[in-house]
Design an enzyme around this catalytic site. Structure first.
Site, short mmCIF file in Angstrom:
data_model
loop_
_atom_site.label_atom_id
_atom_site.label_comp_id
_atom_site.label_asym_id
_atom_site.label_seq_id
_atom_site.Cartn_x
_atom_site.Cartn_y
_atom_site.Cartn_z
N SER A 214 1.20 -1.13 0.15
CA SER A 214 0.02 0.03 0.20
C SER A 214 1.07 1.30 -0.08
CB SER A 214 -1.34 -0.50 1.10
OG SER A 214 -0.68 0.08 2.32
N LEU A 215 0.50 2.29 -0.58
CA LEU A 215 1.61 3.53 -1.26
C LEU A 215 0.90 4.35 -0.49
CD1 LEU A 215 3.10 1.87 -4.68
CD2 LEU A 215 3.53 1.85 -2.13
N GLY A 216 0.25 4.92 -0.26
CA GLY A 216 -1.19 5.59 0.46
C GLY A 216 -1.52 6.49 -0.58
N ALA A 217 -1.46 7.72 -0.73
CA ALA A 217 -1.63 8.69 -1.65
C ALA A 217 -1.28 7.73 -3.29
CB ALA A 217 -1.59 10.13 -1.27
N ASP A 218 -0.36 7.20 -2.94
CA ASP A 218 -0.49 6.83 -4.79
C ASP A 218 -0.75 5.23 -4.88
OD1 ASP A 218 2.92 7.76 -4.10
OD2 ASP A 218 1.81 8.26 -5.30
N GLY A 219 -1.86 5.00 -3.50
CA GLY A 219 -2.69 3.83 -4.44
C GLY A 219 -1.67 2.64 -3.74
N GLY A 245 -4.89 1.44 5.90
CA GLY A 245 -4.15 -0.39 5.58
C GLY A 245 -4.11 -1.59 6.08
N ASP A 246 -5.10 -1.59 7.24
CA ASP A 246 -6.16 -2.35 7.54
C ASP A 246 -7.72 -2.19 6.72
OD1 ASP A 246 -5.87 -1.45 10.75
OD2 ASP A 246 -4.70 -2.66 9.30
N1 ADP Z 1 -3.37 10.38 1.26
C1 ADP Z 1 -4.41 9.15 0.43
N2 ADP Z 1 -5.61 9.91 -0.22
C2 ADP Z 1 -6.02 8.73 -0.99
N3 ADP Z 1 -6.49 7.27 -0.53
C3 ADP Z 1 -5.60 7.47 0.78
C4 ADP Z 1 -3.96 7.73 1.14
N4 ADP Z 1 -3.40 7.56 1.98
C5 ADP Z 1 -3.98 5.81 1.97
N5 ADP Z 1 -5.04 6.55 1.79
C6 ADP Z 1 -5.49 4.35 0.76
O1 ADP Z 1 -5.27 3.88 1.90
C7 ADP Z 1 -4.45 2.67 1.22
C8 ADP Z 1 -3.50 2.35 2.67
O2 ADP Z 1 -2.79 3.87 3.28
P1 ADP Z 1 -1.14 3.20 3.36
O3 ADP Z 1 -1.03 4.52 4.53
O4 ADP Z 1 -0.64 2.86 2.84
O5 ADP Z 1 -1.25 2.66 4.73
P2 ADP Z 1 -0.94 1.42 6.19
O6 ADP Z 1 -2.16 2.60 7.38
O7 ADP Z 1 -0.38 0.64 6.22
O8 ADP Z 1 -0.03 2.98 5.89
C9 ADP Z 1 -3.30 3.82 -0.15
O9 ADP Z 1 -3.54 2.88 -0.46
C10 ADP Z 1 -4.83 4.17 -0.58
O10 ADP Z 1 -5.87 3.76 -1.32
O1 FBP Z 2 -2.95 2.40 10.02
P1 FBP Z 2 -2.95 1.02 9.73
O2 FBP Z 2 -1.15 0.55 9.61
O3 FBP Z 2 -3.87 0.09 9.07
O4 FBP Z 2 -2.98 0.10 11.71
C1 FBP Z 2 -3.99 1.35 12.39
C2 FBP Z 2 -3.82 0.51 13.95
O5 FBP Z 2 -2.84 -0.09 13.84
C3 FBP Z 2 -2.64 0.31 15.36
O6 FBP Z 2 -1.63 1.48 15.18
C4 FBP Z 2 -1.24 -0.64 15.49
O7 FBP Z 2 -0.33 -0.68 14.93
P2 FBP Z 2 1.16 -1.83 14.78
O8 FBP Z 2 0.55 -3.09 15.93
O9 FBP Z 2 1.26 -1.52 14.38
O10 FBP Z 2 1.52 -0.89 16.81
C5 FBP Z 2 -3.18 0.28 16.24
O11 FBP Z 2 -3.42 1.89 17.18
C6 FBP Z 2 -4.31 0.89 14.79
O12 FBP Z 2 -5.26 0.38 15.05
#
Ligand code: ADP
Ligand code: FBP
Length: 307
Positions: A214-219, A245-246
């Protein structure tokens, strides 16, 4: 049935402030919420909203552990937890208008004996897929996750930190690192999409049949034995990315559970995540009528890994 295992659950405390706290001054929160959390538990929360059969398991203790049990039960999410002596942790997120700050506690010490009891719990629920999500509490190492993966013929999926991904030795059906976790697990750069594709291939060769990064704003990108896929993020007003991410993982698993292709599953994951980042904490937004949102997710795929 998709069973989740959270070895280090959390109660997520989310505070919204006008200005980020300064040393020796009291900051006032204008909003606060408390949610049962931890990555596996969040996956079960989103799966339940997606009407996919799920059971949330893990280890919980003391009054915060009771809060997790009670709030999942109130949300009609089936839970089957092992009770430990320690106290389930409190993780805090501070939201300002333009940023979020997160403080995650290490959590209570958990003995390997708890894994014996947890394995009995998992076997009793007879899952098709087991998702192990989140950090490891003091007292447990990556071998605890390998034990779960090797215990029976269920498929095991992991959403864990990069150093744990690197240390795991069993075979896994799928893992879901974010960009930072992908870099840590592989020691490779992850600046460009090509970098991420290369790092994901490295991770696949380490024992993960499918890898979603998962790449945040990059999908998100997904590498399978057949192809590699990219799904672009949707333009959305981002309130809080905790749980993003979850929810992506839950959307993918729910779609695959319903017979979707890998491409459709990744689109669904991105669609679900776009709704989750639009709400504070790990509150569950409406996840029905996803088709319109999923259709807006742009996907590209290639069987050629040389490019
Ligand atoms: N700034 C954003 N704009 C749009 N979608 C987002 C943004 N940040 C996260 N997402 C969505 O959430 C998914 C997971 O986000 P990410 O930050 O990569 O996961 P994690 O919580 O595991 O760090 C991304 O693949 C995207 O679809
Ligand atoms: O933001 P993500 O990666 O989807 O996970 C969010 C969840 O992970 C946590 O941040 C816990 O992460 P960790 O188990 O890696 O400490 C919880 O507080 C929250 O419910």
């Amino acid at each position: 049935m998709i069973l989740t295992v959270t070895l280090n659950p959390a109660v997520d405390h989310t505070l919204t402030v006008d200005d980020f706290p300064e040393a020796d001054r009291v900051a006032r929160a204008n909003a606060a919420r408390v949610d049962p959390g931890g990555k596996g538990i969040n996956v079960s929360k989103y799966l339940a909203e997606l009407e996919t059969e799920t059971v949330a398991t893990g280890v919980v203790g003391d009054f915060l552990g009771r809060f997790v049990r009670d709030r999942l039960s109130a949300g009609e999410i089936e839970g089957d937890f092992v009770e430990i002596d320690g106290r389930t942790r409190l993780n805090t997120t501070i939201l300002t208008d333009d940023a979020e700050f997160k403080i995650n506690h290490d959590g209570p010490r958990v003995s390997a004996d708890a894994i014996d009891e947890l394995l009995e719990t998992i076997e009793r629920n007879a899952p098709d897929t087991v998702v192990v999500g989140g950090s490891l509490p003091p007292g447990l190492g990556p071998d605890a996750i390998d034990r779960i993966a090797r215990a029976s013929d269920w498929e095991t999926v992991v959403d864990v930190g990069g150093s744990i991904l690197e240390a795991l030795e069993a075979s896994y059906a799928l893992c879901k690192p974010n960009r930072e976790e992908l870099a840590t697990a592989t020691g490779r750069p992850v600046n460009s999409l090509e970098d991420c594709y290369d790092a994901v291939e490295t991770l696949r060769r380490m024992g993960y049949d499918r890898v979603i990064a998962s790449l945040g704003a990059d999908g998100a990108i997904m590498s399978t034995p057949e192809e590699r896929i990219h799904a672009g993020a949707l333009e959305t007003e981002v309130v809080d990315t905790v749980g993003a991410g979850d929810s992506l993982l839950a959307g993918v698993l729910a779609a695959l559970d319903g017979g979707a292709t890998d491409r459709e599953a990744l689109r669904t994951g991105v669609a679900v995540a776009s709704r989750v980042v639009s709400v504070p904490g790990t509150d569950i937004p409406p996840l029905d009528e996803l088709a319109g949102t999923t259709d807006r997710v742009a996907v590209s795929a290639s069987a050629d890994r040389s490019r």
